[in-house]
Enzyme design. Structure first.
Site, PDB file in Angstrom:
ATOM      1  N   ARG A  73     -13.670  25.371  62.705  1.00 54.70           N
ATOM      2  CA  ARG A  73     -13.708  23.954  63.029  1.00 54.70           C
ATOM      3  C   ARG A  73     -14.718  23.224  62.154  1.00 54.70           C
ATOM      4  NH1 ARG A  73     -14.345  23.664  69.363  1.00 54.70           N
ATOM      5  NH2 ARG A  73     -14.374  21.431  68.952  1.00 54.70           N
ATOM      6  N   GLN A 104     -17.979  12.266  73.232  1.00 57.61           N
ATOM      7  CA  GLN A 104     -17.687  13.616  73.719  1.00 57.61           C
ATOM      8  C   GLN A 104     -17.459  14.544  72.517  1.00 57.61           C
ATOM      9  OE1 GLN A 104     -14.794  13.447  77.295  1.00 57.61           O
ATOM     10  NE2 GLN A 104     -14.357  11.614  76.089  1.00 57.61           N
ATOM     11  N   ASP A 107     -18.091  16.630  66.417  1.00 54.44           N
ATOM     12  CA  ASP A 107     -17.846  16.705  64.965  1.00 54.44           C
ATOM     13  C   ASP A 107     -18.875  15.949  64.127  1.00 54.44           C
ATOM     14  OD1 ASP A 107     -14.996  14.431  65.422  1.00 54.44           O
ATOM     15  OD2 ASP A 107     -17.128  13.969  65.181  1.00 54.44           O
ATOM     16  N   HIS A 122     -21.600  16.365  74.444  1.00 57.19           N
ATOM     17  CA  HIS A 122     -21.139  17.761  74.417  1.00 57.19           C
ATOM     18  C   HIS A 122     -21.708  18.551  73.252  1.00 57.19           C
ATOM     19  CE1 HIS A 122     -17.467  16.421  76.994  1.00 57.19           C
ATOM     20  NE2 HIS A 122     -18.574  16.556  77.702  1.00 57.19           N
ATOM     21  N   CYS A 130     -30.336  29.563  70.204  1.00 56.53           N
ATOM     22  CA  CYS A 130     -30.535  30.959  70.614  1.00 56.53           C
ATOM     23  C   CYS A 130     -29.947  31.157  72.009  1.00 56.53           C
ATOM     24  CB  CYS A 130     -32.042  31.287  70.640  1.00 56.53           C
ATOM     25  SG  CYS A 130     -32.379  32.904  71.346  1.00 56.53           S
ATOM     26  N   THR A 191      -9.797   9.029  74.313  1.00 53.46           N
ATOM     27  CA  THR A 191     -10.071  10.164  75.187  1.00 53.46           C
ATOM     28  C   THR A 191      -9.024  10.245  76.281  1.00 53.46           C
ATOM     29  OG1 THR A 191     -11.670  11.222  76.678  1.00 53.46           O
ATOM     30  CG2 THR A 191     -11.729   8.807  76.578  1.00 53.46           C
ATOM     31  N   ALA A 234      -6.907   4.057  67.131  1.00 54.47           N
ATOM     32  CA  ALA A 234      -8.235   3.443  67.014  1.00 54.47           C
ATOM     33  C   ALA A 234      -8.509   2.996  65.575  1.00 54.47           C
ATOM     34  CB  ALA A 234      -9.298   4.450  67.453  1.00 54.47           C
TER      35      ALA A 234
HETATM   36  C1  BV8 Z   1     -19.745  20.509  84.070  1.00 51.58           C
HETATM   37  C2  BV8 Z   1     -17.363  20.802  73.646  1.00 51.58           C
HETATM   38  C3  BV8 Z   1     -21.152  20.808  85.841  1.00 51.58           C
HETATM   39  C4  BV8 Z   1     -16.975  22.173  73.241  1.00 51.58           C
HETATM   40  C5  BV8 Z   1     -16.041  20.144  75.602  1.00 51.58           C
HETATM   41  C6  BV8 Z   1     -15.467  17.471  88.385  1.00 51.58           C
HETATM   42  C7  BV8 Z   1     -16.811  17.136  88.204  1.00 51.58           C
HETATM   43  C8  BV8 Z   1     -17.601  17.852  87.307  1.00 51.58           C
HETATM   44  C9  BV8 Z   1     -17.034  18.899  86.552  1.00 51.58           C
HETATM   45  C10 BV8 Z   1     -15.705  19.227  86.751  1.00 51.58           C
HETATM   46  C11 BV8 Z   1     -14.932  18.520  87.654  1.00 51.58           C
HETATM   47  N1  BV8 Z   1     -13.683  19.067  87.625  1.00 51.58           N
HETATM   48  C12 BV8 Z   1     -13.652  20.075  86.725  1.00 51.58           C
HETATM   49  C13 BV8 Z   1     -14.874  20.213  86.189  1.00 51.58           C
HETATM   50  C14 BV8 Z   1     -15.232  21.180  85.167  1.00 51.58           C
HETATM   51  C15 BV8 Z   1     -14.979  20.684  83.757  1.00 51.58           C
HETATM   52  C16 BV8 Z   1     -13.830  19.739  83.635  1.00 51.58           C
HETATM   53  O1  BV8 Z   1     -14.017  18.529  83.652  1.00 51.58           O
HETATM   54  N2  BV8 Z   1     -12.663  20.308  83.445  1.00 51.58           N
HETATM   55  C17 BV8 Z   1     -11.475  19.487  83.255  1.00 51.58           C
HETATM   56  C18 BV8 Z   1     -10.574  20.171  82.216  1.00 51.58           C
HETATM   57  C19 BV8 Z   1     -10.798  19.298  84.586  1.00 51.58           C
HETATM   58  N3  BV8 Z   1     -16.179  20.062  83.261  1.00 51.58           N
HETATM   59  C20 BV8 Z   1     -17.140  20.854  82.773  1.00 51.58           C
HETATM   60  O2  BV8 Z   1     -17.076  22.063  82.784  1.00 51.58           O
HETATM   61  C21 BV8 Z   1     -18.353  20.159  82.192  1.00 51.58           C
HETATM   62  N4  BV8 Z   1     -19.528  20.703  82.797  1.00 51.58           N
HETATM   63  O3  BV8 Z   1     -19.037  19.881  84.787  1.00 51.58           O
HETATM   64  O4  BV8 Z   1     -20.850  21.116  84.499  1.00 51.58           O
HETATM   65  C22 BV8 Z   1     -21.621  22.015  86.456  1.00 51.58           C
HETATM   66  C23 BV8 Z   1     -22.139  23.037  85.677  1.00 51.58           C
HETATM   67  C24 BV8 Z   1     -22.616  24.153  86.306  1.00 51.58           C
HETATM   68  C25 BV8 Z   1     -22.548  24.238  87.692  1.00 51.58           C
HETATM   69  C26 BV8 Z   1     -22.003  23.205  88.444  1.00 51.58           C
HETATM   70  C27 BV8 Z   1     -21.545  22.095  87.832  1.00 51.58           C
HETATM   71  C28 BV8 Z   1     -18.483  20.419  80.715  1.00 51.58           C
HETATM   72  C29 BV8 Z   1     -17.387  19.725  79.990  1.00 51.58           C
HETATM   73  C30 BV8 Z   1     -17.639  19.799  78.491  1.00 51.58           C
HETATM   74  C31 BV8 Z   1     -16.698  20.809  77.872  1.00 51.58           C
HETATM   75  N5  BV8 Z   1     -16.834  20.785  76.405  1.00 51.58           N
HETATM   76  N6  BV8 Z   1     -16.212  20.133  74.273  1.00 51.58           N
HETATM   77  C32 BV8 Z   1     -16.013  22.137  72.097  1.00 51.58           C
HETATM   78  O5  BV8 Z   1     -15.606  21.057  71.627  1.00 51.58           O
HETATM   79  O6  BV8 Z   1     -15.679  23.240  71.632  1.00 51.58           O
HETATM   80  S1  BV8 Z   1     -14.776  19.268  76.266  1.00 51.58           S
HETATM   81  C33 BV8 Z   1     -13.611  18.814  75.112  1.00 51.58           C
HETATM   82  O7  BV8 Z   1     -12.531  18.193  75.810  1.00 51.58           O
HETATM   83  C34 BV8 Z   1     -14.039  17.734  74.169  1.00 51.58           C
HETATM   84  O8  BV8 Z   1     -15.393  17.757  73.813  1.00 51.58           O
HETATM   85  C35 BV8 Z   1     -13.757  16.481  74.911  1.00 51.58           C
HETATM   86  O9  BV8 Z   1     -14.926  16.005  75.496  1.00 51.58           O
HETATM   87  C36 BV8 Z   1     -12.942  16.903  76.066  1.00 51.58           C
HETATM   88  C37 BV8 Z   1     -11.806  15.961  76.323  1.00 51.58           C
HETATM   89  O10 BV8 Z   1     -11.070  15.904  75.190  1.00 51.58           O
HETATM   90  P1  BV8 Z   1     -10.807  14.447  74.515  1.00 51.58           P
HETATM   91  O11 BV8 Z   1     -11.973  14.109  73.674  1.00 51.58           O
HETATM   92  O12 BV8 Z   1     -10.393  13.456  75.533  1.00 51.58           O
HETATM   93  O13 BV8 Z   1      -9.638  14.842  73.607  1.00 51.58           O
HETATM   94  P2  BV8 Z   1      -8.172  15.152  74.099  1.00 51.58           P
HETATM   95  O14 BV8 Z   1      -7.559  16.000  73.048  1.00 51.58           O
HETATM   96  O15 BV8 Z   1      -8.157  15.617  75.510  1.00 51.58           O
HETATM   97  O16 BV8 Z   1      -7.487  13.722  74.097  1.00 51.58           O
HETATM   98  C38 BV8 Z   1      -7.407  12.978  72.889  1.00 51.58           C
HETATM   99  C39 BV8 Z   1      -6.990  11.598  73.286  1.00 51.58           C
HETATM  100  O17 BV8 Z   1      -6.951  10.798  72.100  1.00 51.58           O
HETATM  101  C40 BV8 Z   1      -5.605  11.530  73.906  1.00 51.58           C
HETATM  102  O18 BV8 Z   1      -5.636  10.669  75.034  1.00 51.58           O
HETATM  103  C41 BV8 Z   1      -4.743  10.904  72.788  1.00 51.58           C
HETATM  104  O19 BV8 Z   1      -3.712  10.081  73.318  1.00 51.58           O
HETATM  105  C42 BV8 Z   1      -5.753  10.061  72.091  1.00 51.58           C
HETATM  106  N7  BV8 Z   1      -5.457   9.794  70.679  1.00 51.58           N
HETATM  107  C43 BV8 Z   1      -4.768  10.569  69.793  1.00 51.58           C
HETATM  108  N8  BV8 Z   1      -4.759   9.957  68.586  1.00 51.58           N
HETATM  109  C44 BV8 Z   1      -5.454   8.797  68.711  1.00 51.58           C
HETATM  110  C45 BV8 Z   1      -5.908   8.692  70.041  1.00 51.58           C
HETATM  111  N9  BV8 Z   1      -6.641   7.650  70.483  1.00 51.58           N
HETATM  112  C46 BV8 Z   1      -6.928   6.667  69.589  1.00 51.58           C
HETATM  113  N10 BV8 Z   1      -6.535   6.700  68.299  1.00 51.58           N
HETATM  114  C47 BV8 Z   1      -5.794   7.735  67.828  1.00 51.58           C
HETATM  115  N11 BV8 Z   1      -5.394   7.760  66.546  1.00 51.58           N
END
Ligand code: BV8
Length: 257
Positions: A73, A104, A107, A122, A130, A191, A234
Site C-alpha cells: 500500500r 480517516q 495515506d 486512523h 514498536c 466516506t 470529490a
Molecule cells: C474502535 C486504518 C473502540 C487501517 C481503519 C460502534 C462503536 C464503536 C466501534 C464499533 C462500533 N461498531 C463496530 C465497531 C468496531 C469497528 C467498526 O466501526 N466496524 C465497522 C466495520 C462496523 N470500529 C473499530 O474497530 C474502531 N475502534 O471502535 O475501538 C474500542 C476499542 C477497544 C475496546 C472497546 C472499544 C477502529 C476503526 C479504525 C479501523 N481502521 N483504517 C488501514 O487503513 O489499514 S478503517 C478503514 O475503513 C479506513 O481507514 C476508513 O476509515 C474506514 C472506512 O472506509 P472509508 O474511508 O469510508 O472508505 P470506504 O472504502 O468504506 O468508502 C469509500 C467511500 O468513498 C464510498 O462511500 C464511495 O462511494 C466514496 N467514493 C468513491 N469514489 C469517490 C468517493 N467519494 C468522493 N469522490 C470519489 N471520487
C-alpha cells in the site's frame, strides 16, 4: 462528469462561515488512484478482505503478511499524487478562520497536498511503531527480517495505524469531536460512514445544529440526514465549490481570513 450545481444557499453558508470542519474517507483519494478501503483489492491481495488484514489478530497470526500488505500500500501511495479534491481543501483552509480537517485516511495525501492542520484518526501508513513499547520508530537498521525489529527493545515493528478493535488516538479524536460539535458547516467527503467512532462525527455536527454537506457519488447511512447532498466525485465537486464560494464572484473574500 457532470453533477448537480452547487446550491446557492450552501455557497452563502460557506462564504459566511468562520468555523468549518471536514471529515474525509478513502473516496477523496480514489481520484489519485489509491483504491478505496472497500474496493476489491487487486492482484496478490485480491483474496484478502482488508477488514481481515487490518486487525491485531491478523498481525499476531502472520506479521510478515500484514507488514507486506502495508508495504504494498505504501508503494501504491508513493506512486499517487494529491488530486484537485485534496488541493481544494488546502484552499478552503486558507479561506476559513477556523478550519479543521479530520481524515480517516492513512495515506498522508492531505499533508502532501499542503494541508497543515490534519487530524489523522486512523494513523499513517508511512509511520511504524514498536509492538511492545507502542511508541513510534523513525528508522531501523536494514535487515532481511520482515517485519523489522525495534532498535530500542528488539520487539517486532508494526504499522502505526489504528486497526479494527483498537482505540483511536485520544487527542485527535477529542479534537475531532470538539470541531464537529462547534462547526457551523461540516462536510463529510468520500466516506461510506460505516466505521465508528469516526462515522459518528457528522451526526455530532447535525445534533449541534451545523449545516452538514455530504460529497459522495453513492448514498451512505448519513445521506438521509444531511442538509445538502452533492452527488459526484470529490475531485470535481470540491474545486467547483471553492471556485463558486471564494473565486467566482468579485469581493467574495472569505469571511474568515
Ligand atoms: C474502535 C486504518 C473502540 C487501517 C481503519 C460502534 C462503536 C464503536 C466501534 C464499533 C462500533 N461498531 C463496530 C465497531 C468496531 C469497528 C467498526 O466501526 N466496524 C465497522 C466495520 C462496523 N470500529 C473499530 O474497530 C474502531 N475502534 O471502535 O475501538 C474500542 C476499542 C477497544 C475496546 C472497546 C472499544 C477502529 C476503526 C479504525 C479501523 N481502521 N483504517 C488501514 O487503513 O489499514 S478503517 C478503514 O475503513 C479506513 O481507514 C476508513 O476509515 C474506514 C472506512 O472506509 P472509508 O474511508 O469510508 O472508505 P470506504 O472504502 O468504506 O468508502 C469509500 C467511500 O468513498 C464510498 O462511500 C464511495 O462511494 C466514496 N467514493 C468513491 N469514489 C469517490 C468517493 N467519494 C468522493 N469522490 C470519489 N471520487
Amino acid at each position: 462528469m457532470n453533477f448537480s450545481p452547487i446550491p446557492t444557499e450552501l455557497i452563502a453558508h460557506l462564504r459566511a462561515a468562520r468555523r468549518v470542519a471536514v471529515l474525509t474517507g478513502a473516496g477523496i483519494s480514489a481520484e489519485s488512484g489509491v483504491p478505496t478501503f472497500r474496493e476489491a483489492q487487486t492482484g496478490l491481495w485480491a483474496r484478502y478482505d482488508p477488514e481481515e488484514l487490518a486487525t491485531p489478530d491478523a498481525f499476531r497470526r502472520n506479521p510478515k503478511l500484514v507488514w507486506e500488505w502495508y508495504a504494498w500500500r505504501q508503494e501504491r501511495v508513493r506512486q499517487a499524487e494529491p488530486n484537485p479534491g485534496h488541493l481544494a481543501l488546502v484552499e478552503m483552509e486558507r479561506r476559513i478562520a477556523e478550519f479543521t480537517l479530520i481524515t480517516q485516511n492513512v495515506d498522508g495525501l492531505h499533508r502532501r497536498a499542503g494541508s497543515h492542520q490534519v487530524l489523522e484518526l486512523h494513523g499513517n501508513l508511512f509511520r511504524a511503531k514498536c509492538l511492545d513499547e507502542d511508541r513510534p520508530v523513525e528508522s531501523w537498521p536494514d535487515s532481511a527480517e520482515i517485519p523489522p525489529r525495534c532498535p530500542r527493545c528488539g520487539a517486532l515493528l508494526r504499522p502505526d495505524v489504528v486497526w479494527f478493535g483498537e482505540m483511536l488516538p485520544a487527542g485527535a479524536l477529542r479534537a475531532a469531536e470538539q470541531a464537529a460539535a462547534t462547526a457551523e458547516v461540516f462536510l463529510s467527503i468520500g466516506t461510506s460512514t460505516l466505521v465508528y467512532p469516526a462515522a459518528e462525527l457528522p451526526f455530532t455536527a447535525l445534533r449541534a445544529g451545523a449545516t452538514v454537506v455530504e460529497v459522495n457519488p453513492q448514498p451512505t447511512p448519513l445521506s438521509p440526514h444531511v442538509t445538502f447532498s452533492l452527488n459526484g466525485p470529490a475531485g470535481a465537486i470540491l474545486p467547483a465549490l471553492v471556485e463558486q464560494v471564494w473565486n467566482g464572484s468579485a469581493g467574495a473574500e472569505g469571511a474568515g481570513r
